[in-house]
Enzyme design. Structure first.
Site, PDB file in Angstrom:
ATOM      1  N   HIS A   1      25.175  28.718 -27.502  1.00  0.00           N
ATOM      2  CA  HIS A   1      24.617  28.085 -28.704  1.00  0.00           C
ATOM      3  C   HIS A   1      23.158  28.482 -28.885  1.00  0.00           C
ATOM      4  O   HIS A   1      22.253  27.860 -28.321  1.00  0.00           O
ATOM      5  CB  HIS A   1      24.761  26.559 -28.571  1.00  0.00           C
ATOM      6  CG  HIS A   1      24.397  25.781 -29.807  1.00  0.00           C
ATOM      7  ND1 HIS A   1      25.208  24.798 -30.339  1.00  0.00           N
ATOM      8  CD2 HIS A   1      23.301  25.805 -30.607  1.00  0.00           C
ATOM      9  CE1 HIS A   1      24.648  24.272 -31.402  1.00  0.00           C
ATOM     10  NE2 HIS A   1      23.473  24.859 -31.590  1.00  0.00           N
TER      11      HIS A   1
ATOM     12  N   HIS B   1      20.795  30.052 -32.312  1.00  0.00           N
ATOM     13  CA  HIS B   1      20.730  30.573 -33.688  1.00  0.00           C
ATOM     14  C   HIS B   1      19.807  31.785 -33.709  1.00  0.00           C
ATOM     15  O   HIS B   1      18.649  31.684 -33.280  1.00  0.00           O
ATOM     16  CB  HIS B   1      20.183  29.494 -34.627  1.00  0.00           C
ATOM     17  CG  HIS B   1      21.013  28.245 -34.642  1.00  0.00           C
ATOM     18  ND1 HIS B   1      21.889  27.955 -35.665  1.00  0.00           N
ATOM     19  CD2 HIS B   1      21.110  27.216 -33.763  1.00  0.00           C
ATOM     20  CE1 HIS B   1      22.478  26.787 -35.418  1.00  0.00           C
ATOM     21  NE2 HIS B   1      22.031  26.321 -34.271  1.00  0.00           N
TER      22      HIS B   1
ATOM     23  N   HIS C   1      28.606  21.864 -35.478  1.00  0.00           N
ATOM     24  CA  HIS C   1      27.515  20.945 -35.143  1.00  0.00           C
ATOM     25  C   HIS C   1      27.922  19.519 -35.513  1.00  0.00           C
ATOM     26  O   HIS C   1      28.324  19.258 -36.648  1.00  0.00           O
ATOM     27  CB  HIS C   1      26.249  21.289 -35.932  1.00  0.00           C
ATOM     28  CG  HIS C   1      25.484  22.452 -35.393  1.00  0.00           C
ATOM     29  ND1 HIS C   1      25.973  23.721 -35.386  1.00  0.00           N
ATOM     30  CD2 HIS C   1      24.232  22.519 -34.841  1.00  0.00           C
ATOM     31  CE1 HIS C   1      25.065  24.536 -34.847  1.00  0.00           C
ATOM     32  NE2 HIS C   1      23.998  23.834 -34.515  1.00  0.00           N
TER      33      HIS C   1
ATOM     34  N   GLU D   1      24.441  15.169 -33.418  1.00  0.00           N
ATOM     35  CA  GLU D   1      23.045  15.512 -33.125  1.00  0.00           C
ATOM     36  C   GLU D   1      22.153  14.553 -33.920  1.00  0.00           C
ATOM     37  O   GLU D   1      21.587  13.621 -33.381  1.00  0.00           O
ATOM     38  CB  GLU D   1      22.760  16.976 -33.509  1.00  0.00           C
ATOM     39  CG  GLU D   1      21.312  17.397 -33.281  1.00  0.00           C
ATOM     40  CD  GLU D   1      20.954  18.734 -33.956  1.00  0.00           C
ATOM     41  OE1 GLU D   1      21.630  19.149 -34.913  1.00  0.00           O
ATOM     42  OE2 GLU D   1      19.954  19.344 -33.531  1.00  0.00           O
TER      43      GLU D   1
ATOM     44  N   ASP E   1      19.431  26.614 -28.361  1.00  0.00           N
ATOM     45  CA  ASP E   1      19.446  26.264 -29.786  1.00  0.00           C
ATOM     46  C   ASP E   1      18.521  27.159 -30.632  1.00  0.00           C
ATOM     47  O   ASP E   1      18.985  28.122 -31.227  1.00  0.00           O
ATOM     48  CB  ASP E   1      19.131  24.780 -29.973  1.00  0.00           C
ATOM     49  CG  ASP E   1      19.742  24.189 -31.244  1.00  0.00           C
ATOM     50  OD1 ASP E   1      20.524  24.887 -31.914  1.00  0.00           O
ATOM     51  OD2 ASP E   1      19.439  23.021 -31.570  1.00  0.00           O
ATOM     52  N   ASP E   2      17.248  26.824 -30.681  1.00  0.00           N
ATOM     53  CA  ASP E   2      16.243  27.616 -31.434  1.00  0.00           C
ATOM     54  C   ASP E   2      15.006  27.711 -30.541  1.00  0.00           C
ATOM     55  O   ASP E   2      14.002  27.029 -30.785  1.00  0.00           O
ATOM     56  CB  ASP E   2      15.889  26.904 -32.750  1.00  0.00           C
ATOM     57  CG  ASP E   2      17.124  26.618 -33.598  1.00  0.00           C
ATOM     58  OD1 ASP E   2      17.600  27.548 -34.271  1.00  0.00           O
ATOM     59  OD2 ASP E   2      17.622  25.481 -33.555  1.00  0.00           O
TER      60      ASP E   2
HETATM   61  N1  ADE Z   1      20.211  25.248 -37.517  1.00  0.00           N
HETATM   62  C1  ADE Z   1      19.359  25.721 -36.606  1.00  0.00           C
HETATM   63  N2  ADE Z   1      19.175  24.825 -35.616  1.00  0.00           N
HETATM   64  C2  ADE Z   1      19.945  23.747 -35.918  1.00  0.00           C
HETATM   65  C3  ADE Z   1      20.192  22.502 -35.300  1.00  0.00           C
HETATM   66  N3  ADE Z   1      19.616  22.156 -34.148  1.00  0.00           N
HETATM   67  N4  ADE Z   1      21.024  21.654 -35.904  1.00  0.00           N
HETATM   68  C4  ADE Z   1      21.614  21.986 -37.060  1.00  0.00           C
HETATM   69  N5  ADE Z   1      21.411  23.142 -37.686  1.00  0.00           N
HETATM   70  C5  ADE Z   1      20.587  24.021 -37.119  1.00  0.00           C
HETATM   71 ZN    ZN Z   2      22.328  24.506 -33.285  1.00  0.00          ZN
END
Ligand code: ADE
Ligand code: ZN
Length: 322
Positions: free
Chosen positions: A11, A13, A189, A192, A270-271
């Protein structure tokens, strides 16, 4: 420290993995003013809404097939250096369309980056196409159709990301049906920004093999039991959750409780630069702040390979590298 451990990530992005230094060089190349989203070498956002805006701004700095090849190779090279043998990256053709780059050129650039990183480091990678929930059901169906029909063997999954608080899961069932019918792996997703009910809706309506985050299932013990019974794999991103305020700190994060309840969990970034993390840091935090042993962390890596959207021969080969 967990530097010595082999790792796998399900996971991340792609546009969320841009190192700030690369964002800056791209901004110079395209003469884009960055003050609104990048200051002193760090991305600037306050909450999920402003995070998504910063994410879109960074995505706008990648405009050609070669830009995406460079980004993909840069991310995967770094990941391989931290011990990762496998990576799944989430890509959104919507972002390519926004800058006037067609989805095919976008995925071609990403594939080129994957092949270059694999040749240099041995890291294996697959691509999961993401539909953006806040752009509505028609756009998500468009992304699913693209994933189903693009014919690129590296594209093996479909997902939906974006603003979880918009729309009902039932609005997106058609998109996921299209992707599933095409043989793609399914993840989504949920759990969260929204609570346990969003995870239950995802399970009932989308029937995913994996859930992105899913951690707020912890609010409902019966749901935790269901996740364990059904063997649904959670792509857990503790650093992201704490950065976005889903949980106050790592001590309050439910990863340990989910693991103890028998839910299949994996570690993910994630990011990463948006949340001041990396896959390496996620493993370190799980070890140092949550007390997971090397054996337990290796178990999570094995779970990730077990849930990877790859053919069985590739899965066997990856398992043999652990
Ligand atoms: N797009 C990028 N990061 C995300 C996240 N944590 N939750 C939902 N969409 C996303
Ligand atoms: Zn994500």
């Amino acid at each position: 420290m967990t530097r010595h451990l082999k790792k796998a990530e399900l996971h991340c992005h792609l546009e969320g993995a841009v190192p700030p230094a690369l964002a800056l060089s791209q901004a110079i190349k395209y003469r884009v003013e960055t003050d609104a989203f990048l200051r002193d070498g760090a991305y600037v956002w306050r909450d999920f809404t402003t995070f998504l805006a910063a994410y879109d701004a960074v995505a706008g700095l990648f405009r050609t097939e070669s830009d995406y090849a460079l980004l993909t190779e840069t991310y995967l090279d770094g990941l391989a250096t931290s011990g990762a043998v496998y990576s799944e990256i989430f890509v959104s053709p919507d972002h390519a369309e926004t800058v006037g780059l067609g989805a095919d050129a976008y995925v071609a650039g990403i594939s080129r980056g994957i092949e270059a990183a694999r040749a240099r480091t041995g890291i294996e990678c697959r691509v999961v196409v993401v539909g953006l929930r806040h752009r509505g059901p028609e756009r998500v169906e468009w992304a699913a159709r693209y994933a189903a029909e693009c014919g690129n063997p590296l594209v093996t999954g479909f997902n939906m990301a974006g603003e979880e608080r918009l729309g009902a899961v039932s609005d997106f069932v058609r998109a996921f049906d299209m992707a599933r019918d095409a043989g793609l792996g399914i993840t989504v997703h949920a759990g969260e920004l929204c609570g346990a009910a969003s995870v239950r809706d995802a399970l009932d309506l989308i029937r995913p093999a994996r859930i992105g985050h899913g951690v707020r299932a912890i609010e409902d013990p019966a749901l935790v039991e269901r996740l364990a019974d059904e063997g649904v794999v959670l792509e857990v991103c503790p650093g992201s959750n704490v950065a976005l305020g889903v949980f106050a700190d790592f001590a309050a994060h439910p990863l340990r409780r989910l693991h103890a309840a028998g839910v299949k969990v994996t570690l993910n970034s994630d990011d990463p630069p948006f949340f001041h993390t990396s896959l390496q840091r996620e493993y370190d935090v799980a070890c140092e702040a949550m007390g997971f042993t090397d054996e337990e962390l290796n178990g999570m890596t094995k779970t990730a390979i077990g849930a990877a959207f790859v053919d069985e021969e590739t899965r066997r080969r990856l398992l043999s590298r652990l």
